[in-house]
Design a protein around this motif. Structure first.
Motif, short mmCIF file in Angstrom:
data_model
loop_
_atom_site.label_atom_id
_atom_site.label_comp_id
_atom_site.label_asym_id
_atom_site.label_seq_id
_atom_site.Cartn_x
_atom_site.Cartn_y
_atom_site.Cartn_z
N ASP A 29 0.83 -1.21 0.00
CA ASP A 29 0.00 0.00 0.00
C ASP A 29 0.87 1.26 0.00
OD1 ASP A 29 -2.26 -1.61 0.14
OD2 ASP A 29 -2.29 -1.55 2.33
N PHE A 30 2.08 1.12 0.50
CA PHE A 30 3.01 2.26 0.55
C PHE A 30 3.83 2.27 -0.73
CE2 PHE A 30 1.90 1.33 4.91
CZ PHE A 30 1.75 2.58 5.48
N ASP A 31 3.20 2.69 -1.82
CA ASP A 31 3.90 2.71 -3.10
C ASP A 31 4.88 3.89 -3.13
OD1 ASP A 31 2.38 4.97 -3.66
OD2 ASP A 31 1.24 4.04 -5.28
N TRP A 32 5.58 4.04 -4.24
CA TRP A 32 6.63 5.06 -4.29
C TRP A 32 6.09 6.47 -4.07
CZ3 TRP A 32 6.65 8.99 -7.88
CH2 TRP A 32 5.82 8.83 -8.98
N ARG A 33 4.86 6.72 -4.52
CA ARG A 33 4.30 8.07 -4.33
C ARG A 33 4.02 8.35 -2.86
NH1 ARG A 33 -0.28 7.06 -8.63
NH2 ARG A 33 -0.37 5.38 -7.12
N VAL A 34 3.47 7.33 -2.18
CA VAL A 34 3.20 7.49 -0.74
C VAL A 34 4.51 7.69 0.00
CG1 VAL A 34 2.27 6.34 1.30
CG2 VAL A 34 1.08 6.12 -0.90
N ARG A 35 5.51 6.87 -0.32
CA ARG A 35 6.82 6.99 0.34
C ARG A 35 7.47 8.33 0.04
NH1 ARG A 35 9.19 1.85 1.94
NH2 ARG A 35 7.62 0.24 1.67
N HIS A 36 7.27 8.82 -1.18
CA HIS A 36 7.84 10.11 -1.57
C HIS A 36 7.24 11.24 -0.73
CE1 HIS A 36 9.80 12.82 -4.44
NE2 HIS A 36 8.72 13.55 -4.39
N LEU A 37 5.92 11.19 -0.54
CA LEU A 37 5.27 12.23 0.28
C LEU A 37 5.70 12.12 1.74
CD1 LEU A 37 1.55 12.83 -0.76
CD2 LEU A 37 3.51 14.35 -0.94
N LEU A 38 5.82 10.89 2.24
CA LEU A 38 6.29 10.73 3.62
C LEU A 38 7.71 11.28 3.76
CD1 LEU A 38 4.87 7.17 4.36
CD2 LEU A 38 4.25 9.28 5.55
N ALA A 39 8.56 11.01 2.78
CA ALA A 39 9.93 11.52 2.83
C ALA A 39 9.93 13.05 2.76
CB ALA A 39 10.77 10.92 1.69
N LEU A 79 -4.91 11.12 2.24
CA LEU A 79 -4.71 11.47 3.66
C LEU A 79 -3.47 12.34 3.82
CD1 LEU A 79 -5.37 8.09 5.54
CD2 LEU A 79 -6.89 10.07 5.37
N LEU A 80 -2.39 11.96 3.16
CA LEU A 80 -1.13 12.69 3.33
C LEU A 80 -1.20 14.09 2.73
CD1 LEU A 80 1.40 9.81 2.70
CD2 LEU A 80 1.13 11.13 4.81
N LYS A 81 -1.91 14.23 1.62
CA LYS A 81 -2.03 15.55 1.00
C LYS A 81 -2.83 16.49 1.90
CE LYS A 81 -1.33 14.14 -3.74
NZ LYS A 81 -1.98 13.69 -4.98
N LYS A 82 -3.83 15.94 2.59
CA LYS A 82 -4.58 16.75 3.55
C LYS A 82 -3.71 17.09 4.75
CE LYS A 82 -9.39 15.51 2.72
NZ LYS A 82 -9.64 14.10 2.35
#
Length: 107
Positions: A29-39, A79-82
């Motif tokens: 579920d933590f694809d590269w885009r999700v990981r990129h935003l978390l980073a 969620l992360l964008k919010k």
């Protein structure tokens, strides 16, 4: 670069911790885009900001059923964008204003 690698390592560590804590999420579920935003959150606000983001993900996903969400990576991205609009905006593609594709407040 060193900073980017450290941010990615921290992201991986936090994802592993969340998955071990019990969650409907799985590692894919933590694809590269999700990981990129978390980073990006980690880079802008340090480990504290990253932990806040992960805590928010844990809270919002805890009461979800695995099959109640069609696209988990997209849900996490939303969620992360919010949570951190600045990190999302500095995502390279500058997500301010009109995005491509289906957007808006529908549903």
């Amino acid at each position: 670069g060193g900073a980017g690698a450290a941010a990615r390592d921290d992201v991986t560590t936090e994802i592993d911790a969340l998955l071990q804590a019990g969650t409907p999420l799985v590692v894919k579920d933590f694809d590269w885009r999700v990981r990129h935003l978390l980073a990006a959150s980690r880079s802008s606000g340090g480990k504290a900001k990253l932990r806040e983001a992960m805590a928010m993900i844990a809270t919002y996903t805890a009461q979800k059923e695995r099959d109640g969400v069609k696209n988990w990576p997209a849900y996490l991205l939303t969620l992360l964008k919010k949570f951190d609009p600045e990190a999302a905006a500095s995502d390279g593609k500058g997500g301010k204003g009109k995005g491509k594709g289906k957007g808006g407040k529908g549903k």
